[in-house]
Design a protein around this motif. Sequence first.
Motif, PDB file in Angstrom:
ATOM      1  N   THR A 285       0.874  -1.380  -0.117  1.00  0.00           N
ATOM      2  CA  THR A 285      -0.190   0.127  -0.067  1.00  0.00           C
ATOM      3  C   THR A 285       0.770   1.194   0.047  1.00  0.00           C
ATOM      4  N   SER A 286       2.167   1.109  -0.069  1.00  0.00           N
ATOM      5  CA  SER A 286       3.083   2.435  -0.089  1.00  0.00           C
ATOM      6  C   SER A 286       4.303   1.985  -0.687  1.00  0.00           C
ATOM      7  N   THR A 287       4.688   3.088  -1.568  1.00  0.00           N
ATOM      8  CA  THR A 287       5.878   2.936  -2.083  1.00  0.00           C
ATOM      9  C   THR A 287       7.173   3.274  -1.492  1.00  0.00           C
ATOM     10  N   GLY A 288       6.967   4.171  -0.362  1.00  0.00           N
ATOM     11  CA  GLY A 288       8.175   4.755   0.096  1.00  0.00           C
ATOM     12  C   GLY A 288       7.650   6.163   0.035  1.00  0.00           C
ATOM     13  N   LEU A 289       7.043   6.514  -1.313  1.00  0.00           N
ATOM     14  CA  LEU A 289       6.785   8.126  -1.441  1.00  0.00           C
ATOM     15  C   LEU A 289       5.335   8.198  -0.977  1.00  0.00           C
ATOM     16  N   VAL A 290       5.255   8.316   0.422  1.00  0.00           N
ATOM     17  CA  VAL A 290       4.196   8.503   1.100  1.00  0.00           C
ATOM     18  C   VAL A 290       3.604   9.875   1.037  1.00  0.00           C
ATOM     19  N   MET A 291       2.488  10.174   0.435  1.00  0.00           N
ATOM     20  CA  MET A 291       1.987  11.274  -0.116  1.00  0.00           C
ATOM     21  C   MET A 291       1.188  12.107   1.168  1.00  0.00           C
ATOM     22  N   GLY A 292       1.842  13.202   1.813  1.00  0.00           N
ATOM     23  CA  GLY A 292       0.847  13.657   2.760  1.00  0.00           C
ATOM     24  C   GLY A 292       1.379  13.634   4.018  1.00  0.00           C
ATOM     25  N   THR A 293       1.070  14.503   5.037  1.00  0.00           N
ATOM     26  CA  THR A 293       1.729  14.750   6.256  1.00  0.00           C
ATOM     27  C   THR A 293       0.776  14.116   7.245  1.00  0.00           C
ATOM     28  N   VAL A 294       0.863  13.013   7.917  1.00  0.00           N
ATOM     29  CA  VAL A 294      -0.123  12.257   8.844  1.00  0.00           C
ATOM     30  C   VAL A 294      -0.978  13.325   9.697  1.00  0.00           C
ATOM     31  N   THR A 295      -0.162  14.372  10.235  1.00  0.00           N
ATOM     32  CA  THR A 295      -0.725  15.220  11.139  1.00  0.00           C
ATOM     33  C   THR A 295      -2.004  15.794  10.678  1.00  0.00           C
ATOM     34  N   TYR A 296      -1.923  16.082   9.152  1.00  0.00           N
ATOM     35  CA  TYR A 296      -3.055  16.694   8.750  1.00  0.00           C
ATOM     36  C   TYR A 296      -3.576  16.036   7.499  1.00  0.00           C
ATOM     37  N   MET A 297      -3.567  14.901   7.693  1.00  0.00           N
ATOM     38  CA  MET A 297      -4.131  13.825   6.582  1.00  0.00           C
ATOM     39  C   MET A 297      -5.472  13.232   6.731  1.00  0.00           C
ATOM     40  N   SER A 298      -6.219  13.312   5.797  1.00  0.00           N
ATOM     41  CA  SER A 298      -7.763  12.646   6.155  1.00  0.00           C
ATOM     42  C   SER A 298      -7.719  11.067   6.299  1.00  0.00           C
ATOM     43  N   PRO A 299      -8.491  10.450   7.028  1.00  0.00           N
ATOM     44  CA  PRO A 299      -8.747   9.111   7.132  1.00  0.00           C
ATOM     45  C   PRO A 299      -8.733   8.442   5.874  1.00  0.00           C
ATOM     46  N   GLU A 300      -9.328   8.976   5.014  1.00  0.00           N
ATOM     47  CA  GLU A 300      -9.464   8.092   3.541  1.00  0.00           C
ATOM     48  C   GLU A 300      -8.228   8.214   2.979  1.00  0.00           C
ATOM     49  N   GLN A 301      -7.425   9.344   2.914  1.00  0.00           N
ATOM     50  CA  GLN A 301      -6.072   9.322   2.459  1.00  0.00           C
ATOM     51  C   GLN A 301      -5.272   8.505   3.184  1.00  0.00           C
ATOM     52  N   ALA A 302      -5.338   8.310   4.363  1.00  0.00           N
ATOM     53  CA  ALA A 302      -4.274   7.487   4.833  1.00  0.00           C
ATOM     54  C   ALA A 302      -4.669   5.882   4.686  1.00  0.00           C
ATOM     55  N   ARG A 303      -5.716   5.764   4.250  1.00  0.00           N
ATOM     56  CA  ARG A 303      -5.950   4.278   3.854  1.00  0.00           C
ATOM     57  C   ARG A 303      -5.206   4.078   2.482  1.00  0.00           C
ATOM     58  N   SER A 304      -5.728   5.058   1.432  1.00  0.00           N
ATOM     59  CA  SER A 304      -4.972   4.990   0.141  1.00  0.00           C
ATOM     60  C   SER A 304      -4.876   6.209  -0.452  1.00  0.00           C
ATOM     61  N   THR A 305      -3.706   6.611  -1.329  1.00  0.00           N
ATOM     62  CA  THR A 305      -3.728   7.962  -2.033  1.00  0.00           C
ATOM     63  C   THR A 305      -4.935   7.847  -3.082  1.00  0.00           C
ATOM     64  N   ARG A 306      -5.129   6.741  -3.536  1.00  0.00           N
ATOM     65  CA  ARG A 306      -6.139   6.934  -4.865  1.00  0.00           C
ATOM     66  C   ARG A 306      -7.652   7.471  -4.197  1.00  0.00           C
ATOM     67  N   ASP A 307      -7.753   7.319  -2.804  1.00  0.00           N
ATOM     68  CA  ASP A 307      -9.000   7.524  -2.360  1.00  0.00           C
ATOM     69  C   ASP A 307      -9.000   9.258  -1.841  1.00  0.00           C
ATOM     70  N   ALA A 308      -7.974   9.877  -2.158  1.00  0.00           N
ATOM     71  CA  ALA A 308      -7.867  11.270  -1.738  1.00  0.00           C
ATOM     72  C   ALA A 308      -8.297  12.464  -3.030  1.00  0.00           C
ATOM     73  N   GLY A 309      -9.509  12.868  -2.663  1.00  0.00           N
ATOM     74  CA  GLY A 309     -10.256  13.752  -3.711  1.00  0.00           C
ATOM     75  C   GLY A 309     -10.281  15.212  -3.045  1.00  0.00           C
ATOM     76  N   PRO A 310     -11.125  15.817  -3.658  1.00  0.00           N
ATOM     77  CA  PRO A 310     -11.355  17.407  -3.194  1.00  0.00           C
ATOM     78  C   PRO A 310     -11.602  17.455  -1.597  1.00  0.00           C
ATOM     79  N   ALA A 311     -12.427  16.509  -1.130  1.00  0.00           N
ATOM     80  CA  ALA A 311     -12.649  16.574   0.225  1.00  0.00           C
ATOM     81  C   ALA A 311     -11.429  16.266   1.194  1.00  0.00           C
ATOM     82  N   SER A 312     -10.589  15.611   0.586  1.00  0.00           N
ATOM     83  CA  SER A 312      -9.234  15.298   1.424  1.00  0.00           C
ATOM     84  C   SER A 312      -8.683  16.755   1.785  1.00  0.00           C
ATOM     85  N   ASP A 313      -8.384  17.521   0.741  1.00  0.00           N
ATOM     86  CA  ASP A 313      -7.741  18.654   0.985  1.00  0.00           C
ATOM     87  C   ASP A 313      -8.785  19.532   1.905  1.00  0.00           C
ATOM     88  N   VAL A 314      -9.938  19.538   1.882  1.00  0.00           N
ATOM     89  CA  VAL A 314     -10.838  20.448   2.688  1.00  0.00           C
ATOM     90  C   VAL A 314     -10.634  19.934   4.115  1.00  0.00           C
TER      91      VAL A 314
END
Length: 696
Positions: A285-314
């Motif tokens: 589920t990770s390549t080492g290129l972990v996208m995002g900072t967990v302190t500010y990361m949405s739950p769905e983005q933590a599960r998978s980068t592909r699940d990160a949409g506009p609501a993740s930036d919100v």
Amino acid sequence: MSPSQFQELPDKMMVLVNKLCNHFEKSWQANKRPQAEAYLKKVPEEVRPILLQELIPIEVDYRERNGEEINLSELVARFPGSDRASLEELLDTRVVHQTELMPATSSGQVYAEATPPEELGDYRILEKLGRGGMGTVFKAIHKRMDRVVALKILHPQIQADAEFQKRFDREVRTAASLNHPHIVTALDAREDEGLLYFVTEYIKGSDLQSYVANHGPLPLLTAVDCILQTAQGLEYAHGLGIIHRDIKPANLLRDEQGTIKILDMGLARLISAANEEREENSALTSTGLVMGTVTYMSPEQARSTRDAGPASDVYSLGCTLFYLLHGRPPFLGRTAVETILSHANEPIPRLLDAPSLNIEGSLRREFERLFQRMLAKDEAKRIGTMQELIVELDRLQSRVAAIETETEVIAYSSASHNEISKGTKTLLASLVIFVFAASMIGFLYWRSQNGDGESMVDADPPATVRPAVVEASAASARPVATTTTAGYPGLSFNGNSSYVEIDDFPAPAEGPVTVEATVNVRTYQTANVVTLTGDRMTALFLSGDGRWGFARLEGTTSQLIQATEPAELNTTTHLAGIWTGEELRLFINGRQAETTPLEFELPPQTTPALYIGGCRPGALPHERFVNGDISRVRISTAAVHTSDYEIPAHLEPIDETIGLYLNSPVEGTTVTNVVDPDQYRGQIVNATPTVLSSEP
């Protein structure tokens, strides 16, 4: 540390330094967050610079693994006697572990840093600006156009990723097409001398994380304005199908005119694209290129980068808003995994849960509703578009601006009145002094004319006049706390990383104890003013809603009380928390306060120590730092006050006092115990000397 310096040490000292370094690294591996300052105290002063050069790279390495950023200003504050250039060099040093896989951090792996030549392509490197999870940023100048730019060289390990290289040319062209006043403009992207780099406009200003860390939380109106500007930039990017996926205070730059610029928009898209490709083609589920900072990361983005949409930036923007107002993120665990789980499972905190955010009524409720919708754990219940968020923020910003304008008018009228009163008082005082002086001159002249002038100079003092300095009695012969002409000397704490640690202070004993401190807080936030850890943890604290309190763990029972009245900001306050052996009492400015019980479970079996202004990270489950000044801290194994009392001008130890600190101007990086200067010395971390007003 140069090999020659280490090799020149005596054999025994060389072994000790090596042993301390090994212990320091093992403590970081166990997530105990050791402090380099404490280790330096274990070697002679002349050896400390050599040991420091070994400890700093280790700390930098492990903190970056945990997704933390460490900068030069922090090191300069912690080690004021060290050479700034040497500290900067140490900050650039990385400990490379060849035999073990480095875990992914909240902002990616810990990458080695590419060393640029003096010139790279069309650019001449001027100076290093900073280092992030994806690359190192330099200030540079275009040799032909004479234009100053920001040049980010990507870390070699990122460049080596095949999926990243495959998309580089295509994605950077997309990044260059972004043209918005709230997005940093991409100017160039290329490869020279084996280095991939981005070139963007150079912005004079500060990122929001650094600004808040150095100056404290932002006013509500300013914070909302920063978030609104960011939302406008993200709305534009989302319209082009680009999701940032790493919105955080460190990626929001505020220029000298107050304009927000979003950083790393192109790089965020580039790395997330490579990550998605790898996720599709691998069971990992990770390549080492972990996208995002967990302190500010949405739950769905933590599960998978592909699940990160506009609501993740919100969601990330909501976490950023909380940081701007409180100086800390809404969720923070001891590790990246704990933080991710907190985002998914912990209740959403209140945005305005501090009296300093003085908004009441319907406006307060609307802010809380908006914040709850920004951080909704279920994406379907979250604000889904930046357009919707902008409408809400714009409306609330207008209402806050109207309230603040009205407040400023009232404050101006009050200030004008006070200035007039102050001027009148000054004039009257001057007249009194003039009349008194004239009278004395006349009197002295009269005495000189009557032959008594000489007696005023040569006569012995009357027998009834006592000397100005009297000898102390045996019972009070220990050193006495002092005040300066301006007030009480003490330390200033920044509210997010500063504290004093006395790591050999004894655990609270059974029976009565009194904890006293003189405090001046700048903001309301949950904070421990003085903490004694151990089996009977005892703490003098400020609650999140701005009320002084006192806590004691007795057996398995946590007992806490807090004052019914809120604390006064920017006001010198004398506190005394007392455990009588049966009950808790709290005195504020010498008067016993009306209190109510508070439900909270204190952590059992903590390592014994005394902390002032906060605690060493990891010492307690939650970090609670004071944003303010502290002086005159006294710990006594007795119920010192049984009724209301007058605040003494000079605080001195009594027979039962085991610790008295911050009673004289602080010099260096340690604090001394007045009771016994050779025992229970404290280490200062990120706090600076100050003087509190002696007027409450």
